[in-house]
Scaffold this motif. Sequence first.
Motif, PDB file in Angstrom:
ATOM      1  N   ASN A 188       0.824  -1.197   0.000  1.00 52.44           N
ATOM      2  CA  ASN A 188       0.000   0.000   0.000  1.00 52.44           C
ATOM      3  C   ASN A 188       0.865   1.257   0.000  1.00 52.44           C
ATOM      4  O   ASN A 188       2.015   1.233   0.419  1.00 52.44           O
ATOM      5  CB  ASN A 188      -0.911   0.018   1.230  1.00 52.44           C
ATOM      6  CG  ASN A 188      -1.804  -1.207   1.318  1.00 52.44           C
ATOM      7  OD1 ASN A 188      -1.381  -2.230   1.850  1.00 52.44           O
ATOM      8  ND2 ASN A 188      -3.001  -1.117   0.796  1.00 52.44           N
ATOM      9  N   SER A 189       0.266   2.359  -0.406  1.00 52.53           N
ATOM     10  CA  SER A 189       0.956   3.649  -0.381  1.00 52.53           C
ATOM     11  C   SER A 189       0.657   4.409   0.904  1.00 52.53           C
ATOM     12  O   SER A 189       0.927   5.610   1.004  1.00 52.53           O
ATOM     13  CB  SER A 189       0.543   4.492  -1.593  1.00 52.53           C
ATOM     14  OG  SER A 189      -0.857   4.709  -1.603  1.00 52.53           O
ATOM     15  N   GLN A 228      -6.988   1.041   2.914  1.00 54.37           N
ATOM     16  CA  GLN A 228      -6.028   2.115   3.191  1.00 54.37           C
ATOM     17  C   GLN A 228      -6.786   3.360   3.644  1.00 54.37           C
ATOM     18  O   GLN A 228      -7.715   3.803   2.982  1.00 54.37           O
ATOM     19  CB  GLN A 228      -5.214   2.416   1.938  1.00 54.37           C
ATOM     20  CG  GLN A 228      -4.152   3.481   2.146  1.00 54.37           C
ATOM     21  CD  GLN A 228      -3.263   3.651   0.927  1.00 54.37           C
ATOM     22  OE1 GLN A 228      -2.827   2.669   0.330  1.00 54.37           O
ATOM     23  NE2 GLN A 228      -2.991   4.885   0.540  1.00 54.37           N
ATOM     24  N   ASP A 231      -2.663   8.319   2.808  1.00 54.85           N
ATOM     25  CA  ASP A 231      -1.382   8.225   2.109  1.00 54.85           C
ATOM     26  C   ASP A 231      -0.289   8.592   3.107  1.00 54.85           C
ATOM     27  O   ASP A 231      -0.517   9.386   4.037  1.00 54.85           O
ATOM     28  CB  ASP A 231      -1.333   9.194   0.924  1.00 54.85           C
ATOM     29  CG  ASP A 231      -2.247   8.757  -0.203  1.00 54.85           C
ATOM     30  OD1 ASP A 231      -2.415   7.545  -0.395  1.00 54.85           O
ATOM     31  OD2 ASP A 231      -2.803   9.645  -0.877  1.00 54.85           O
ATOM     32  N   TRP A 232       0.913   8.045   2.904  1.00 52.86           N
ATOM     33  CA  TRP A 232       1.995   8.371   3.833  1.00 52.86           C
ATOM     34  C   TRP A 232       2.305   9.866   3.848  1.00 52.86           C
ATOM     35  O   TRP A 232       2.742  10.401   4.867  1.00 52.86           O
ATOM     36  CB  TRP A 232       3.253   7.574   3.481  1.00 52.86           C
ATOM     37  CG  TRP A 232       3.193   6.151   3.939  1.00 52.86           C
ATOM     38  CD1 TRP A 232       3.239   5.033   3.179  1.00 52.86           C
ATOM     39  CD2 TRP A 232       3.070   5.694   5.300  1.00 52.86           C
ATOM     40  NE1 TRP A 232       3.140   3.905   3.964  1.00 52.86           N
ATOM     41  CE2 TRP A 232       3.033   4.279   5.272  1.00 52.86           C
ATOM     42  CE3 TRP A 232       2.966   6.342   6.526  1.00 52.86           C
ATOM     43  CZ2 TRP A 232       2.914   3.512   6.422  1.00 52.86           C
ATOM     44  CZ3 TRP A 232       2.839   5.574   7.682  1.00 52.86           C
ATOM     45  CH2 TRP A 232       2.818   4.180   7.628  1.00 52.86           C
ATOM     46  N   SER A 233       2.043  10.557   2.758  1.00 56.36           N
ATOM     47  CA  SER A 233       2.283  12.001   2.719  1.00 56.36           C
ATOM     48  C   SER A 233       1.367  12.767   3.677  1.00 56.36           C
ATOM     49  O   SER A 233       1.648  13.915   4.029  1.00 56.36           O
ATOM     50  CB  SER A 233       2.098  12.526   1.295  1.00 56.36           C
ATOM     51  OG  SER A 233       0.789  12.258   0.827  1.00 56.36           O
ATOM     52  N   ARG A 251      11.529   3.453   1.169  1.00 51.68           N
ATOM     53  CA  ARG A 251      10.292   3.838   0.480  1.00 51.68           C
ATOM     54  C   ARG A 251       9.436   4.757   1.347  1.00 51.68           C
ATOM     55  O   ARG A 251       8.911   5.767   0.884  1.00 51.68           O
ATOM     56  CB  ARG A 251       9.514   2.570   0.116  1.00 51.68           C
ATOM     57  CG  ARG A 251       8.149   2.818  -0.484  1.00 51.68           C
ATOM     58  CD  ARG A 251       7.556   1.520  -1.021  1.00 51.68           C
ATOM     59  NE  ARG A 251       7.461   0.503   0.009  1.00 51.68           N
ATOM     60  CZ  ARG A 251       6.421   0.369   0.829  1.00 51.68           C
ATOM     61  NH1 ARG A 251       5.405   1.206   0.748  1.00 51.68           N
ATOM     62  NH2 ARG A 251       6.398  -0.604   1.727  1.00 51.68           N
ATOM     63  N   HIS A 255       8.166   9.856   2.030  1.00 47.86           N
ATOM     64  CA  HIS A 255       6.834  10.438   2.178  1.00 47.86           C
ATOM     65  C   HIS A 255       6.496  10.891   3.585  1.00 47.86           C
ATOM     66  O   HIS A 255       5.618  11.737   3.764  1.00 47.86           O
ATOM     67  CB  HIS A 255       5.783   9.428   1.701  1.00 47.86           C
ATOM     68  CG  HIS A 255       6.006   8.929   0.321  1.00 47.86           C
ATOM     69  ND1 HIS A 255       5.742   9.696  -0.793  1.00 47.86           N
ATOM     70  CD2 HIS A 255       6.496   7.753  -0.141  1.00 47.86           C
ATOM     71  CE1 HIS A 255       6.032   9.017  -1.880  1.00 47.86           C
ATOM     72  NE2 HIS A 255       6.495   7.829  -1.517  1.00 47.86           N
TER      73      HIS A 255
END
Length: 261
Positions: A188-189, A228, A231-233, A251, A255
Amino acid sequence: MKKTNANQRQAAILELLSKNGAMKTTDLAEHFQVSRETMRLDLLELTNQGLVKKWFGGVICTPPETPDSPGIIETTVIDERMTRMPEEKTSICRKALELIPEHATIFLDCGSTNLYLAQQLRSLSGYTIISTSLQIINTLCGSANKLIICGGVIDTSILSVCGTPALDFLRQLRTDAAIFGSSGFKANSGPTGLASDYSSIKKIALQNTLTSIVLADHTKATYSSPVQFADWSEIDYLVTDPAMDPQALERLGDHTKVIFA
């Protein structure tokens, strides 16, 4: 991986799900080095036996039932998660407390790592703690903190409140910090959860906080869960232990800020 027959593979699938909570069908097929169709047949057999159920592109274990309380998760199932990696979770929570201002207003997500954090907050005072988790509120009762629990429908699979009333209530609140758990993020992102209804809770809490923090031990980078929630951001900090895979860290570090306990 050594070739397995269907019975061996299905037993191993149940063992994986008991550890990870949920997994995608594609990830299971990759793990066992079989085709998606073979994995689909395995999961269909387990579903027919009532051992797993479909869940947003993947499967989760069916909660055990008792004769007196069918459909209710036994506390021993949830307590078992508390026995996994206790030292790492304790250190992660101590580090997380360093990121939270004294007497802050906090949204505290459900999950075993956040329950460790609740245990540490119990000995502190002056915080306002908002949660949907029955276990977290119960742990904090008797502490010198202000407790706010959201109203709504109780999801017995996670012992937490969810649904429209809880969402409407949370939309009115603003917090200094929102602290989330994660059910894995390998494919996942961003961090994930198991239940779509509860992931909506996470999303509202994320929107209404100044600082967002995810607590996750290194194993969470080795599997994925279906839903999810960010987002990591959108996450300010990921607090984890140093054993996390270096490639996963590289990775993630692009972010969000990764902090080691």
